[in-house]
Design an enzyme around this catalytic site. Structure first.
Site, PDB file in Angstrom:
ATOM      1  N   SER A 230       0.849  -1.195   0.000  1.00  0.00           N
ATOM      2  CA  SER A 230       0.000   0.000   0.000  1.00  0.00           C
ATOM      3  C   SER A 230       0.878   1.237   0.000  1.00  0.00           C
ATOM      4  O   SER A 230       2.024   1.208   0.437  1.00  0.00           O
ATOM      5  CB  SER A 230      -0.870   0.027   1.254  1.00  0.00           C
ATOM      6  OG  SER A 230      -0.084   0.365   2.381  1.00  0.00           O
ATOM      7  N   ASP A 231       0.331   2.334  -0.495  1.00  0.00           N
ATOM      8  CA  ASP A 231       0.991   3.598  -0.225  1.00  0.00           C
ATOM      9  C   ASP A 231       0.904   3.811   1.287  1.00  0.00           C
ATOM     10  O   ASP A 231       0.122   3.165   1.982  1.00  0.00           O
ATOM     11  CB  ASP A 231       0.333   4.750  -1.003  1.00  0.00           C
ATOM     12  CG  ASP A 231       1.273   5.951  -1.103  1.00  0.00           C
ATOM     13  OD1 ASP A 231       2.278   6.012  -0.355  1.00  0.00           O
ATOM     14  OD2 ASP A 231       1.013   6.851  -1.929  1.00  0.00           O
ATOM     15  N   TRP A 232       1.717   4.716   1.777  1.00  0.00           N
ATOM     16  CA  TRP A 232       1.879   4.861   3.230  1.00  0.00           C
ATOM     17  C   TRP A 232       0.602   5.398   3.897  1.00  0.00           C
ATOM     18  O   TRP A 232       0.268   6.578   3.781  1.00  0.00           O
ATOM     19  CB  TRP A 232       3.076   5.754   3.521  1.00  0.00           C
ATOM     20  CG  TRP A 232       4.373   4.999   3.678  1.00  0.00           C
ATOM     21  CD1 TRP A 232       5.265   5.141   4.706  1.00  0.00           C
ATOM     22  CD2 TRP A 232       4.929   3.987   2.823  1.00  0.00           C
ATOM     23  NE1 TRP A 232       6.329   4.268   4.545  1.00  0.00           N
ATOM     24  CE2 TRP A 232       6.153   3.547   3.400  1.00  0.00           C
ATOM     25  CE3 TRP A 232       4.516   3.385   1.644  1.00  0.00           C
ATOM     26  CZ2 TRP A 232       6.954   2.567   2.831  1.00  0.00           C
ATOM     27  CZ3 TRP A 232       5.313   2.392   1.072  1.00  0.00           C
ATOM     28  CH2 TRP A 232       6.506   2.002   1.665  1.00  0.00           C
ATOM     29  N   GLY A 233      -0.124   4.491   4.521  1.00  0.00           N
ATOM     30  CA  GLY A 233      -1.370   4.899   5.177  1.00  0.00           C
ATOM     31  C   GLY A 233      -2.579   4.780   4.270  1.00  0.00           C
ATOM     32  O   GLY A 233      -3.627   5.354   4.566  1.00  0.00           O
ATOM     33  N   ALA A 234      -2.464   4.025   3.184  1.00  0.00           N
ATOM     34  CA  ALA A 234      -3.557   3.967   2.205  1.00  0.00           C
ATOM     35  C   ALA A 234      -4.612   2.913   2.525  1.00  0.00           C
ATOM     36  O   ALA A 234      -5.587   2.784   1.799  1.00  0.00           O
ATOM     37  CB  ALA A 234      -2.990   3.707   0.807  1.00  0.00           C
TER      38      ALA A 234
END
Ligand code: BGC
Length: 750
Positions: A230-234
Site C-alpha cells: 500500500s501507499d503509506w497509510g492507504a
C-alpha cells in the site's frame, strides 16, 4: 542458499503470517528470526535514495542519508531515451545494493491530467506510451541488481487534494487507454517486483481494496507475479484489502490490522489460503533480495556525473531567436537566485538529501564572462525594489542577460495542488522590465510543471530546465554555452492558459472527480480541438537542424497479433553534432464508428548525429498501436482500413506520413433489438444486410427515391431519416408483421 518458502510458511504461526502483512516500522518489512526470515528495508525513490536511518516519515520532513539527487521524472522523461533511463535505473540499483535497500519506491507513472497536480514533477508524462516506455526501462535497470521497484501509484492518482479519500471516477475505456497502459507495459515487460497501490478510490472503491484493479486486471490479465504494497497509510479496511490482492500494508499499523487478519481467519471470514498466498509472495521478494546480494561501494561522485548527463540529455530548449549559445567573449549577466541556488527537486517523500549541489554560475564562469545579480529571491513572491534596480542597471550594460526564474518550493509539492499556473508576479514583472532595457534576454525555468508565460514574446530565448537534480545547474551552463547541444523534448503540452486544459472543469473536487474529458487528455485534447498551445507535446529545439526522409514500413498491411516496423532516415543538416528524438504517431483513418484522438504516440527513438551524418530510426508497432479499447468486446480492437503513420519532431511538427492497411476478421459484438437503428446496422459489415433490407422496405413504403421530383425531401434528408429508423418501424407502419421481423432478426442474432 535457496529457501523453501512453502516449508517456511507451514512452520509459521497464524500471528506470524498475519504480521508479515504489514510493516515493522516506517521502512522495514517484518522478519521472523526463528525461521531465518530477514527483515528487509524499502526506501523512496525513485530519482535517488531517501534512506532514513533514525526518525522515519513519508513526507520528506526528516533527514535521510546523504545521496545523489538525479533529475526527477518531469525532466528525465524529456530525454525520450529508454537506454539512458535503463542506465539510470542501473545506477539506482547499485546504490540500493550498496546501502542495503531491497526495494526502491518508484517509478511513478501516473498521468499528468492537469498541470496543477502537486506531484506532476514526480510523474513522467501526459502520454501513457511515453510513461510506459520510460518507466519500463528504469525498472529493468534497477532490477538487474535484484533490487525491487514499486511502480506507483496504482491507479488514477492524479491530484493531491484529498488524495486519501477522493474517488477518481473514470470510465473503463479511458482507464484502459490512458490511466493503466504505463503500468501494464511495465508489468508485462519489466516485471516489477512490487506495485504500490494508490491512496485514492477508483470508481468508488479504495485502490487498496479494489479487487478489479489488484487482482482481475493486474494479476489475471497482465500476469503480475510480484507483491502489492500500500501507499503509506492507504489502507481503509485491512481484511477486504488482503482478499482483494493487497499483500503488505505500509508502514506499521502497530499490530492492529495484523490482529484483524488473524481474527478473520480464526472466525472463518478469510480463507487461510489467501493469507498463505500473500505471505508466499512476500517471502519470494525477501529471499530474492537476501539470496542475491551484490558487493558495491557507493560512488557518489560518479553518480553525480551521471545525474548531470541525464539533465543534459533532457533539458528542453523552447525558444531561441539566435540568442543561444552564448559566446565566450560576450558580457553576460545572470539574474535570479536560482543561478547560484537552483531549485532542483520537489518537496515530499521523494526529497533527497543531496551530498552536493552545483550551480550554473560557477560552471558558466569557466566558460565565459559572466556576472551575477540576485534580482529576486527564489523563495517567495516579493518584488524588492533595491534588488530590481540593481538588476536593471546591470542589465542595461550587459551584452546578454540570462534570467533564472521558476517556481519557489512553496508553489508545488506532494500533498497539495497548485490553484493557478502562474509564476510569482515579482518574477514576471522583472523579466518584462529587464527585457525593456536589454533586447537580448533568455530565461531559464526551474519548475515541476508548465507555467503561463506572459513575457514569452519579449524574450529571445527560453530553456526549460524543469527540476534538474543536484547537477542540473552544471547542465544549464553547458547548454547555455553550447558545450552541450540540447536534445530534450517536452513530455507534456504547455497550454497557453489553465482554462484550456481539458480537466479544467472537473479537477480538484473534494470527494469524487469525474474524468469527463475521457481519453482526451494532453495533446489528444488540444489537437482534437485544434487549439493553440504555447508548446506542443514532443517539442524541443536544438542548436542544429535535422531533416527527415524516406519514411517506410516493412509491410503494407498489419494484422491482429502481428507487428510492423516503421523507419525514417534523419540527417543532421547543421554544423554541430546533435541528438534528435524522432516520434512515430499513429492516426486512425478508417472512419470507424468511435471517437479517436487525431494521432497518438506509438514509438520513438533518439539518435546522435555528427554534422552531415544520416541515421535510421525505427520502431516496432504491434496491434495495440492501432487499437482502442472496446468495453463491449472487453478487449482492444482496431477497425479494418487505413491508418496513417507519421514521423514527427513533435506532435505538431509532422515531417512525413505514410499509410498502412489494417486487416482483421474480428468484429465488434452487436446485439440486435427492435430499437437497433438502420444506420448502426449498416455500419457493421455483418449486420449491414439486415439494415439494407429494412431500409429498402421503408423507402419503398414511403416512395422515397421513386419520385425524383419531390421537393419536400432531398437525398441527404432521406438517407438520414432512413438511418435513424429503429427496426420496429417496419412493424409500427404495418410493413411487416412482428413474426416476419423476428425471423429476419433471428438470422443475425444467431
Ligand atoms: C507517497 C509515496 C511514497 C511513500 C513513502 C507516500 O506519502 O505517496 O509515493 O513512496 O509515502 O514515503
Amino acid at each position: 542458499m535457496q529457501h523453501d518458502i512453502k516449508d517456511i510458511i507451514s512452520k509459521m504461526t497464524l500471528e506470524e503470517k498475519a504480521g508479515m502483512c504489514s510493516g515493522f516500522d516506517f521502512w522495514h518489512f517484518k522478519g521472523v528470526e526463528r525461521l531465518g526470515v530477514p527483515s528487509i528495508m524499502v526506501s523512496d525513490g525513485p530519482h535517488g535514495l531517501r534512506k532514513q536511518d533514525e526518525s522515519g516519515d513519508h513526507l520528506g520532513i526528516n533527514d535521510s542519508i546523504k545521496a545523489v539527487c538525479f533529475p526527477p521524472a518531469v525532466l528525465s522523461a524529456c530525454s525520450f531515451d529508454s537506454e539512458l533511463m535503463e542506465a539510470f535505473g542501473d545506477r539506482i540499483g547499485i546504490e540500493a545494493q550498496a546501502t542495503d535497500l531491497a526495494v526502491v519506491l518508484g517509478p511513478g507513472v501516473n498521468m499528468k491530467r492537469s498541470p496543477l497536480c502537486g506531484r506532476n514533477f514526480e510523474y513522467f508524462s501526459e502520454d501513457p506510451y511515453l510513461a510506459g516506455m520510460i518507466g519500463t526501462a528504469f525498472i529493468k535497470g534497477v532490477q538487474k541488481h535484484n533490487i525491487g521497484t514499486s511502480i506507483k501509484h496504482f491507479a488514477a492518482n492524479n491530484q493531491e487534494l484529498n488524495r486519501m479519500t477522493c474517488s477518481s471516477d473514470v470510465d473503463e475505456r479511458t482507464m484502459r487507454e490512458i490511466y493503466l497502459p504505463a503500468f501494464e507495459k511495465a508489468v508485462r515487460e519489466a516485471r516489477p517486483y512490487t506495485v504500490m497501490c494508490s491512496y485514492n478510490k477508483v470508481n468508488g472503491t479504495f485502490a487498496s481494496e479494489n479487487e478489479w484493479l489488484l487482482t482481475k486486471v493486474l494479476r489475471d490479465e497482465w500476469g503480475f507475479e510480484g507483491m502489492v504494497m500500500s501507499d503509506w497509510g492507504a489502507v481503509n479496511e485491512r481484511v477486504p484489502g488482503l482478499a482483494a490482492g493487497l499483500e503488505v500494508e505500509m508502514p506499521a499499523s502497530g499490530g492492529v490490522t495484523d490482529a484483524e487478519i488473524a481474527a478473520a481467519v480464526r472466525e472463518g471470514k478469510l480463507d487461510e489460503a489467501v493469507l498463505d498466498r500473500a505471505v508466499g509472495r512476500i517471502l519470494k521478494l525477501v529471499f530474492n533480495y537476501a539470496e542475491n546480494r551484490e558487493d558495491h561501494d557507493l560512488d557518489l561522485e560518479g553518480d553525480h556525473e551521471f545525474a548531470k548527463k541525464v539533465a543534459e540529455e533532457s533539458m528542453v530548449l523552447l525558444k531561441n531567436d539566435g540568442i543561444l549559445p552564448l559566446g565566450k567573449d560576450e558580457k553576460v549577466l545572470f539574474v535570479g537566485e536560482y543561478a547560484v541556488n537552483p531549485r532542483y527537486q520537489g518537496g515530499g517523500s521523494s526529497h533527497i538529501n543531496s551530498f552536493k549541489v552545483t550551480n550554473a554560475l560557477s560552471t558558466a564562469e569557466k566558460f565565459g564572462n559572466v556576472t551575477y545579480v540576485k534580482g529576486f529571491s527564489g523563495q517567495d513572491d516579493v518584488y524588492e525594489e533595491d534588488l530590481a534596480r540593481e538588476a536593471l542597471e546591470a542589465a542595461a550594460k550587459a551584452d546578454k542577460v540570462v534570467i533564472f526564474a521558476g517556481l519557489p518550493d512553496s508553489f508545488e509539492s506532494e500533498g497539495y495542488d497548485r490553484n493557478h499556473m502562474d509564476m510569482p508576479s515579482c518574477q514576471n514583472r522583472l523579466i518584462s522590465e529587464i527585457a525593456a532595457v536589454n533586447s537580448n534576454v533568455a530565461v531559464v525555468l526551474h519548475n515541476g510543471a508548465p507555467v503561463t508565460l506572459p513575457w514569452l514574446g519579449e524574450v529571445r530565448g527560453l530553456l526549460e530546465a524543469y527540476l534538474g537534480g543536484q547537477a542540473g545547474g552544471e547542465a544549464v551552463a553547458e547548454i547555455l554555452y553550447g558545450k552541450v547541444n540540447p536534445s530534450g523534448k517536452l513530455a507534456e503540452t504547455w497550454p497557453v492558459k489553465l482554462s484550456d486544459n481539458p480537466s479544467y472543469l472537473n479537477f480538484g473536487d473534494r470527494k469524487k472527480v469525474e474524468y469527463h474529458e475521457g481519453i482526451f487528455i494532453g495533446y489528444r485534447y488540444y489537437d482534437k480541438k485544434e487549439m493553440a498551445v504555447n508548446f506542443p507535446f514532443g517539442y524541443g529545439l536544438s542548436y542544429t537542424d535535422f531533416e527527415y526522409s524516406n519514411l517506410r514500413t516493412d509491410k503494407a498491411a498489419m494484422t491482429d497479433g502481428g507487428c510492423i516496423t516503421v523507419s525514417v532516415d534523419v540527417t543532421n543538416t547543421g554544423d554541430r553534432a546533435g541528438k534528435e528524438s524522432v516520434q512515430f504517431y499513429v492516426a486512425d483513418k478508417t472512419g470507424g464508428d468511435v471517437q479517436r484522438p487525431v494521432r497518438e504516440l506509438k514509438g520513438f527513438g533518439k539518435v546522435s548525429l555528427e554534422p552531415g551524418e544520416t541515421k535510421t530510426v525505427s520502431a516496432v508497432l504491434d496491434d495495440r498501436a492501432f487499437s482502442w479499447y472496446s468495453v463491449e468486446l472487453g478487449d482492444w480492437y482496431a477497425f479494418p482500413g487505413e491508418y496513417e503513420i507519421a514521423a514527427g519532431a513533435s506532435s505538431r511538427d509532422i515531417r512525413l506520413t505514410t499509410t498502412v492497411r489494417y486487416e482483421t476478421s474480428r468484429c465488434l459484438p452487436v446485439e440486435i433489438t427492435y430499437n437497433s437503428t438502420v444506420g448502426d446496422l449498416l455500419k457493421n459489415p455483418v449486420t449491414a444486410p439486415l439494415g439494407k433490407f429494412v431500409a429498402d422496405k421503408m423507402n419503398h413504403f414511403f416512395g422515397i427515391g421513386e419520385d425524383d421530383d419531390s421537393e419536400a425531401i432531398n437525398d441527404a434528408m432521406a438517407e438520414a431519416i432512413a438511418a435513424s429508423q429503429p427496426l420496429r418501424s417496419v412493424v409500427n407502419f404495418g410493413i411487416l408483421t412482428r413474426d416476419e421481423l423476428d425471423a429476419e432478426i433471428a438470422k443475425f442474432n444467431n
